[in-house]
Motif scaffolding. Structure first.
Motif, PDB file in Angstrom:
ATOM      1  N   ASN A  66       2.861 116.447  89.409  1.00  0.00           N
ATOM      2  CA  ASN A  66       3.106 115.172  88.738  1.00  0.00           C
ATOM      3  C   ASN A  66       1.865 114.287  88.828  1.00  0.00           C
ATOM      4  O   ASN A  66       1.450 113.666  87.849  1.00  0.00           O
ATOM      5  CB  ASN A  66       4.317 114.470  89.378  1.00  0.00           C
ATOM      6  CG  ASN A  66       4.754 113.247  88.597  1.00  0.00           C
ATOM      7  OD1 ASN A  66       3.978 112.573  87.934  1.00  0.00           O
ATOM      8  ND2 ASN A  66       6.034 112.931  88.698  1.00  0.00           N
ATOM      9  N   ALA A  67       1.248 114.236  90.009  1.00  0.00           N
ATOM     10  CA  ALA A  67       0.050 113.415  90.187  1.00  0.00           C
ATOM     11  C   ALA A  67      -1.053 113.846  89.227  1.00  0.00           C
ATOM     12  O   ALA A  67      -1.775 113.006  88.667  1.00  0.00           O
ATOM     13  CB  ALA A  67      -0.439 113.501  91.633  1.00  0.00           C
ATOM     14  N   GLU A  68      -1.188 115.144  89.001  1.00  0.00           N
ATOM     15  CA  GLU A  68      -2.218 115.632  88.082  1.00  0.00           C
ATOM     16  C   GLU A  68      -1.910 115.244  86.645  1.00  0.00           C
ATOM     17  O   GLU A  68      -2.825 114.924  85.871  1.00  0.00           O
ATOM     18  CB  GLU A  68      -2.350 117.149  88.214  1.00  0.00           C
ATOM     19  CG  GLU A  68      -3.001 117.583  89.525  1.00  0.00           C
ATOM     20  CD  GLU A  68      -2.896 119.077  89.776  1.00  0.00           C
ATOM     21  OE1 GLU A  68      -3.631 119.575  90.651  1.00  0.00           O
ATOM     22  OE2 GLU A  68      -2.076 119.753  89.106  1.00  0.00           O
ATOM     23  N   LEU A  69      -0.633 115.258  86.264  1.00  0.00           N
ATOM     24  CA  LEU A  69      -0.267 114.833  84.914  1.00  0.00           C
ATOM     25  C   LEU A  69      -0.675 113.382  84.680  1.00  0.00           C
ATOM     26  O   LEU A  69      -1.288 113.044  83.655  1.00  0.00           O
ATOM     27  CB  LEU A  69       1.244 114.983  84.702  1.00  0.00           C
ATOM     28  CG  LEU A  69       1.836 116.391  84.738  1.00  0.00           C
ATOM     29  CD1 LEU A  69       3.351 116.317  84.601  1.00  0.00           C
ATOM     30  CD2 LEU A  69       1.250 117.260  83.635  1.00  0.00           C
ATOM     31  N   ALA A  70      -0.315 112.505  85.638  1.00  0.00           N
ATOM     32  CA  ALA A  70      -0.660 111.092  85.510  1.00  0.00           C
ATOM     33  C   ALA A  70      -2.173 110.897  85.499  1.00  0.00           C
ATOM     34  O   ALA A  70      -2.708 110.098  84.711  1.00  0.00           O
ATOM     35  CB  ALA A  70      -0.020 110.289  86.650  1.00  0.00           C
ATOM     36  N   ALA A  71      -2.872 111.624  86.361  1.00  0.00           N
ATOM     37  CA  ALA A  71      -4.331 111.490  86.440  1.00  0.00           C
ATOM     38  C   ALA A  71      -4.994 111.896  85.128  1.00  0.00           C
ATOM     39  O   ALA A  71      -5.958 111.258  84.681  1.00  0.00           O
ATOM     40  CB  ALA A  71      -4.874 112.332  87.592  1.00  0.00           C
ATOM     41  N   GLY A  94       4.219 104.749  87.921  1.00  0.00           N
ATOM     42  CA  GLY A  94       5.661 104.853  88.093  1.00  0.00           C
ATOM     43  C   GLY A  94       6.174 106.227  87.724  1.00  0.00           C
ATOM     44  O   GLY A  94       5.686 106.859  86.777  1.00  0.00           O
ATOM     45  N   THR A  95       7.170 106.704  88.453  1.00  0.00           N
ATOM     46  CA  THR A  95       7.794 107.999  88.166  1.00  0.00           C
ATOM     47  C   THR A  95       9.153 108.060  88.835  1.00  0.00           C
ATOM     48  O   THR A  95       9.420 107.334  89.794  1.00  0.00           O
ATOM     49  CB  THR A  95       6.920 109.164  88.662  1.00  0.00           C
ATOM     50  OG1 THR A  95       7.474 110.406  88.199  1.00  0.00           O
ATOM     51  CG2 THR A  95       6.847 109.200  90.184  1.00  0.00           C
ATOM     52  N   SER A  96      10.013 108.955  88.348  1.00  0.00           N
ATOM     53  CA  SER A  96      11.263 109.252  89.043  1.00  0.00           C
ATOM     54  C   SER A  96      11.217 110.628  89.688  1.00  0.00           C
ATOM     55  O   SER A  96      12.194 111.071  90.295  1.00  0.00           O
ATOM     56  CB  SER A  96      12.451 109.177  88.064  1.00  0.00           C
ATOM     57  OG  SER A  96      12.253 110.026  86.960  1.00  0.00           O
ATOM     58  N   PRO A 103       3.134 110.904 100.964  1.00  0.00           N
ATOM     59  CA  PRO A 103       2.773 109.525 100.611  1.00  0.00           C
ATOM     60  C   PRO A 103       3.346 109.126  99.248  1.00  0.00           C
ATOM     61  O   PRO A 103       3.977 109.936  98.563  1.00  0.00           O
ATOM     62  CB  PRO A 103       1.248 109.563 100.564  1.00  0.00           C
ATOM     63  CG  PRO A 103       0.852 110.809 101.288  1.00  0.00           C
ATOM     64  CD  PRO A 103       1.965 111.774 101.038  1.00  0.00           C
ATOM     65  N   SER A 104       3.078 107.888  98.848  1.00  0.00           N
ATOM     66  CA  SER A 104       3.595 107.403  97.576  1.00  0.00           C
ATOM     67  C   SER A 104       2.942 108.142  96.409  1.00  0.00           C
ATOM     68  O   SER A 104       1.840 108.683  96.517  1.00  0.00           O
ATOM     69  CB  SER A 104       3.337 105.905  97.438  1.00  0.00           C
ATOM     70  OG  SER A 104       1.971 105.647  97.192  1.00  0.00           O
ATOM     71  N   HIS A 105       3.642 108.145  95.290  1.00  0.00           N
ATOM     72  CA  HIS A 105       3.126 108.805  94.090  1.00  0.00           C
ATOM     73  C   HIS A 105       1.787 108.217  93.665  1.00  0.00           C
ATOM     74  O   HIS A 105       0.843 108.945  93.318  1.00  0.00           O
ATOM     75  CB  HIS A 105       4.152 108.670  92.964  1.00  0.00           C
ATOM     76  CG  HIS A 105       3.687 109.175  91.637  1.00  0.00           C
ATOM     77  ND1 HIS A 105       3.373 110.493  91.415  1.00  0.00           N
ATOM     78  CD2 HIS A 105       3.464 108.527  90.454  1.00  0.00           C
ATOM     79  CE1 HIS A 105       2.997 110.659  90.156  1.00  0.00           C
ATOM     80  NE2 HIS A 105       3.032 109.485  89.556  1.00  0.00           N
ATOM     81  N   VAL A 121      -3.488 100.018  94.709  1.00  0.00           N
ATOM     82  CA  VAL A 121      -2.609 100.997  94.075  1.00  0.00           C
ATOM     83  C   VAL A 121      -1.158 100.632  94.373  1.00  0.00           C
ATOM     84  O   VAL A 121      -0.809 100.355  95.527  1.00  0.00           O
ATOM     85  CB  VAL A 121      -2.911 102.426  94.580  1.00  0.00           C
ATOM     86  CG1 VAL A 121      -1.873 103.409  94.047  1.00  0.00           C
ATOM     87  CG2 VAL A 121      -4.309 102.857  94.161  1.00  0.00           C
ATOM     88  N   ILE A 122      -0.328 100.650  93.347  1.00  0.00           N
ATOM     89  CA  ILE A 122       1.087 100.315  93.471  1.00  0.00           C
ATOM     90  C   ILE A 122       1.917 101.467  92.913  1.00  0.00           C
ATOM     91  O   ILE A 122       1.582 102.042  91.876  1.00  0.00           O
ATOM     92  CB  ILE A 122       1.419  99.017  92.708  1.00  0.00           C
ATOM     93  CG1 ILE A 122       0.616  97.852  93.274  1.00  0.00           C
ATOM     94  CG2 ILE A 122       2.912  98.710  92.761  1.00  0.00           C
ATOM     95  CD1 ILE A 122       0.908  97.507  94.708  1.00  0.00           C
ATOM     96  N   SER A 123       3.034 101.773  93.585  1.00  0.00           N
ATOM     97  CA  SER A 123       3.897 102.891  93.192  1.00  0.00           C
ATOM     98  C   SER A 123       5.344 102.433  93.034  1.00  0.00           C
ATOM     99  O   SER A 123       6.128 102.531  93.985  1.00  0.00           O
ATOM    100  CB  SER A 123       3.853 104.004  94.244  1.00  0.00           C
ATOM    101  OG  SER A 123       2.544 104.428  94.506  1.00  0.00           O
ATOM    102  N   PRO A 124       5.747 101.926  91.873  1.00  0.00           N
ATOM    103  CA  PRO A 124       7.161 101.576  91.681  1.00  0.00           C
ATOM    104  C   PRO A 124       8.036 102.823  91.752  1.00  0.00           C
ATOM    105  O   PRO A 124       7.708 103.854  91.167  1.00  0.00           O
ATOM    106  CB  PRO A 124       7.197 100.967  90.280  1.00  0.00           C
ATOM    107  CG  PRO A 124       5.783 100.600  89.977  1.00  0.00           C
ATOM    108  CD  PRO A 124       4.940 101.604  90.688  1.00  0.00           C
ATOM    109  N   ALA A 125       9.123 102.735  92.489  1.00  0.00           N
ATOM    110  CA  ALA A 125      10.079 103.841  92.569  1.00  0.00           C
ATOM    111  C   ALA A 125      11.205 103.588  91.579  1.00  0.00           C
ATOM    112  O   ALA A 125      11.377 102.480  91.082  1.00  0.00           O
ATOM    113  CB  ALA A 125      10.626 103.965  93.989  1.00  0.00           C
ATOM    114  N   GLY A 126      11.983 104.602  91.298  1.00  0.00           N
ATOM    115  CA  GLY A 126      13.118 104.419  90.401  1.00  0.00           C
ATOM    116  C   GLY A 126      13.234 105.570  89.440  1.00  0.00           C
ATOM    117  O   GLY A 126      12.860 106.701  89.748  1.00  0.00           O
TER     118      GLY A 126
END
Length: 382
Positions: A66-71, A94-96, A103-105, A121-126
């Protein structure tokens, strides 16, 4: 203190691999108990999704985290000016479906992007709203003057927990108990709904020097969790009375035999409430902000299924806020339900479609069925 205007000056998306047609889904996700699904065609007929993307090879081998997709989506914002990555003040992701509990996403995405340097860096959860929560933090950072350039992203990697192996222990346990070896519909339903992918926005306190930008006029959100039960969930289970039990309360055997980490949906609760509750907030926003349907040129609703399209229209029409279908823009049938990334994918596609004109206004709607939250935003083309 004066507030800074906020503009989306760049958009980018990343969709892994090739589109997967409906008839090939089980080639990637696998067959539960070695048999084709009986519910797949029924769910697909209602949701209207024809193709989607998976970060998987046929057979289920992962191709990305998932981190690679966002990056990849974030890196795409700077394909014409890689040096721009060194000028970012804040990154929100942000991701579900993070790759891990800790660690955080967001910091894992940052770890894939060392060229950003040391930044906040901020990581909203949900769930689906997590991408909009990321956008709001970036927006507020610039609006307050705390930042001049920010990046927000939404991404999902759900395919890994929809592979057949996640359910095999549960199925085998049912066989051992001489019970019907079928996974509950609330678990299998979402196998045919969710997709992988990522999108990103570049936000600044001035519009882009060339091309169109989107001024972010406002972002509003609401949660109805104080009056609604859990509806979509992972890492837990609901008992017959509807009480939720998180994964920490299970022993190791229970976690496996009940496939606790599969994604589940309370279909009845979803169908009865997701649209009416969203309509309640639409009414409140329109009244508070003095808006009419004529103020909306484009309506971008994130919906999980075409099933809800007419229901959203009917509810808004009853409230006197019916937006004609010709103003709607969606790409669900081609890209699938990509959760927290979906609104990024829609905005990106519309912005690059050649259809937008300066002065037009876009109303964004992102509902989240997890425990019924909603995010709305208004953008103006400049």
């Amino acid at each position: 203190m004066s507030l800074s205007p906020v503009y989306i000056t760049g958009t980018s998306i990343f969709l892994p691999n090739n589109p997967v047609p409906s008839e090939e889904m089980e080639d990637y996700l696998g067959f539960i108990n070695g048999k084709p699904s009986k519910s797949r065609k029924i769910v697909l007929r209602n949701n209207g999704i024809e193709t989607r993307y998976y970060a998987l090879k046929k057979g289920g081998e992962p191709t990305h985290t998932n981190a690679e997709l966002a990056a990849e989506a974030i890196r795409g914002l700077f394909k014409d000016d890689p040096s721009g990555m060194t000028k970012i003040d804040v990154m929100t992701s942000g991701t579900s479906s993070p790759d891990q509990l800790m660690p955080s996403h967001g910091v894992m995405v940052h770890g894939c992007l060392p060229e950003l340097g040391a930044i906040e860096v901020i990581s909203p959860a949900g769930n689906c709203c997590a991408g909009m929560h990321a956008l709001k933090y970036a927006y507020l950072s610039i609006r307050s003057g705390e930042a001049h350039r920010a990046v927000s992203s939404g991404s999902e990697l759900m395919s890994l927990v929809m592979r057949s192996g996640v359910f095999e222990e549960e199925v085998q346990h049912l066989i051992d108990l001489h019970e019907n070896p079928y996974v509950a519909f609330k678990k299998e339903f979402l196998r045919w709904m969710l997709s992988d992918g990522a999108g990103a926005f570049l936000l600044e306190d001035k519009p882009a020097a060339t091309g169109l930008s989107l001024r972010l006029d406002w972002i509003d959100g609401v949660s109805y969790a104080g009056e609604m039960d859990t509806c979509m969930y992972q890492g837990g289970e609901k008992d017959e009375e509807g009480h939720f039990k998180g994964f920490k309360l299970y022993d190791s055997e229970g976690l496996i035999h009940e496939s606790v980490f599969s994604v589940k949906q309370d279909i009845g609760l979803l169908s009865d409430n997701i649209v009416p509750l969203g309509g309640r907030k639409v009414k409140e926003i329109f009244e508070r902000r003095g808006l009419t349907v004529d103020d909306v040129d484009w309506f971008l609703p994130h919906i999980s299924s075409e099933f809800f399209k007419s229901k959203i229209f009917e509810v808004m029409e009853v409230l006197g806020r019916g937006i004609p279908y010709e103003k709607w823009f969606m790409n669900l049938s081609r890209l699938g339900n990509v959760g927290a990334a979906s609104i990024y994918l829609m905005v990106h596609e519309l912005l690059h479609s050649g259809k937008l004109k300066k002065g037009e206004r876009l109303l964004l709607l992102v509902p989240e069925s997890a425990r019924f939250s909603y995010m709305f935003a208004m953008l103006t083309v400049v």
